[in-house]
Write a protein that holds these residues in place. Sequence first.
Motif, short mmCIF file in Angstrom:
data_model
loop_
_atom_site.label_atom_id
_atom_site.label_comp_id
_atom_site.label_asym_id
_atom_site.label_seq_id
_atom_site.Cartn_x
_atom_site.Cartn_y
_atom_site.Cartn_z
N GLU A 22 0.82 -1.21 0.00
CA GLU A 22 0.00 0.00 0.00
C GLU A 22 0.85 1.26 0.00
N GLU A 23 2.02 1.18 0.62
CA GLU A 23 2.87 2.36 0.76
C GLU A 23 3.70 2.65 -0.49
N THR A 24 3.71 1.72 -1.44
CA THR A 24 4.49 1.89 -2.66
C THR A 24 3.59 2.35 -3.80
N THR A 25 3.99 3.39 -4.50
CA THR A 25 3.20 3.91 -5.62
C THR A 25 3.77 3.44 -6.95
N VAL A 26 2.98 3.59 -7.98
CA VAL A 26 3.44 3.28 -9.33
C VAL A 26 4.65 4.13 -9.69
N ASP A 27 4.62 5.40 -9.29
CA ASP A 27 5.75 6.29 -9.56
C ASP A 27 7.02 5.79 -8.86
N ASP A 28 6.87 5.26 -7.64
CA ASP A 28 8.02 4.72 -6.93
C ASP A 28 8.64 3.57 -7.72
N VAL A 29 7.79 2.69 -8.22
CA VAL A 29 8.26 1.53 -8.96
C VAL A 29 8.95 1.97 -10.25
N ALA A 30 8.32 2.88 -10.97
CA ALA A 30 8.90 3.35 -12.23
C ALA A 30 10.25 4.01 -12.00
N GLU A 31 10.34 4.82 -10.94
CA GLU A 31 11.60 5.50 -10.65
C GLU A 31 12.69 4.49 -10.30
N ARG A 32 12.36 3.49 -9.47
CA ARG A 32 13.36 2.48 -9.09
C ARG A 32 13.82 1.69 -10.32
N ALA A 33 12.90 1.45 -11.25
CA ALA A 33 13.25 0.69 -12.46
C ALA A 33 13.95 1.53 -13.51
N GLY A 34 13.96 2.85 -13.32
CA GLY A 34 14.62 3.72 -14.27
C GLY A 34 13.83 3.95 -15.53
N VAL A 35 12.49 3.91 -15.42
CA VAL A 35 11.61 4.15 -16.58
C VAL A 35 10.56 5.17 -16.19
N GLY A 36 9.77 5.57 -17.16
CA GLY A 36 8.71 6.53 -16.90
C GLY A 36 7.40 5.85 -16.51
N ARG A 37 6.48 6.64 -15.98
CA ARG A 37 5.17 6.15 -15.58
C ARG A 37 4.42 5.53 -16.76
N THR A 38 4.57 6.16 -17.93
CA THR A 38 3.89 5.64 -19.12
C THR A 38 4.38 4.24 -19.47
N THR A 39 5.68 4.00 -19.30
CA THR A 39 6.24 2.67 -19.57
C THR A 39 5.64 1.63 -18.63
N PHE A 40 5.43 2.02 -17.36
CA PHE A 40 4.81 1.09 -16.42
C PHE A 40 3.44 0.66 -16.92
N PHE A 41 2.62 1.61 -17.33
CA PHE A 41 1.25 1.27 -17.73
C PHE A 41 1.16 0.63 -19.11
N ARG A 42 2.23 0.69 -19.87
CA ARG A 42 2.28 -0.10 -21.10
C ARG A 42 2.49 -1.58 -20.78
N ALA A 43 3.16 -1.84 -19.66
CA ALA A 43 3.47 -3.22 -19.28
C ALA A 43 2.42 -3.82 -18.35
N PHE A 44 1.84 -2.99 -17.47
CA PHE A 44 0.90 -3.49 -16.47
C PHE A 44 -0.26 -2.52 -16.31
N LYS A 45 -1.42 -3.09 -15.99
CA LYS A 45 -2.59 -2.23 -15.78
C LYS A 45 -2.60 -1.61 -14.40
N SER A 46 -1.98 -2.30 -13.42
CA SER A 46 -2.03 -1.83 -12.04
C SER A 46 -0.88 -2.44 -11.25
N LYS A 47 -0.74 -2.01 -9.99
CA LYS A 47 0.26 -2.61 -9.11
C LYS A 47 -0.02 -4.09 -8.89
N GLU A 48 -1.30 -4.43 -8.79
CA GLU A 48 -1.68 -5.83 -8.55
C GLU A 48 -1.17 -6.73 -9.66
#
Length: 225
Positions: A22-48
């Motif tokens: 719950e404490e981790t955001t999509v932006d946190d994940v994208a930043e740690r992976a070294g990609v943008g938020r848009t790249t995250f949502f191209r790969a996954f619909k949600s954190k789940e």
Amino acid sequence: MPTSRERLIDAAFALFDERGFEETTVDDVAERAGVGRTTFFRAFKSKEDVIFPDHAVVLGAIRDRLASATDATAPVAVTEAARLVLLHYLGEGDRARIRYRLTRSVPTLQAREVASQRQYQQAFRTFVHEWLGGTAETELRAELMANAVVTAHNHVLRRWLRGQIGTAAAQSEFHEAMAEVLRLYGSAAGGTGGHETAVVVLRTSRPLDEVLPALREAVGGSAEG
């Protein structure tokens, strides 16, 4: 070199384990992976979705293995299809253990895991029902066997996830568990329309020509003497 999708999965599991889901955001994940938020949502619909990234692939592998079976090889197919799931988790290593901890503490992830297990169970139920004859009389047996397959798999997997057994022991215990499932539910061969033949061995002092008519009447047949 890892793809952006793989980097996102690694980053998400690491952050979920460090901070909590719950404490981790999509932006946190994208930043740690070294990609943008848009790249995250191209790969996954949600954190789940990041928690269960390969579910569709594993489910497809199960269905493919079951679809390749014959009546004679059905028991082997059931065991090997369930083993595909176990091997997938064992291959994930620490990632599987992180998922286990998360699904025990986050209700939405627990519900997602239950839904995934139901899809696995449905795949086995559909296959076993057809194998046993596909009649109304075999529906319950197929349901019981599918439940048993998933239960046996989960029993062994949980022991591994909790660190109670190692990888080699998990595979050994899995084969023992599946042998028990097949002993209880998998004795009926497919292609019989759900009907089984019973062979009864009797001891009697009566002449054979007196016993045969009674046996023929009992089994409802007219077997040749």
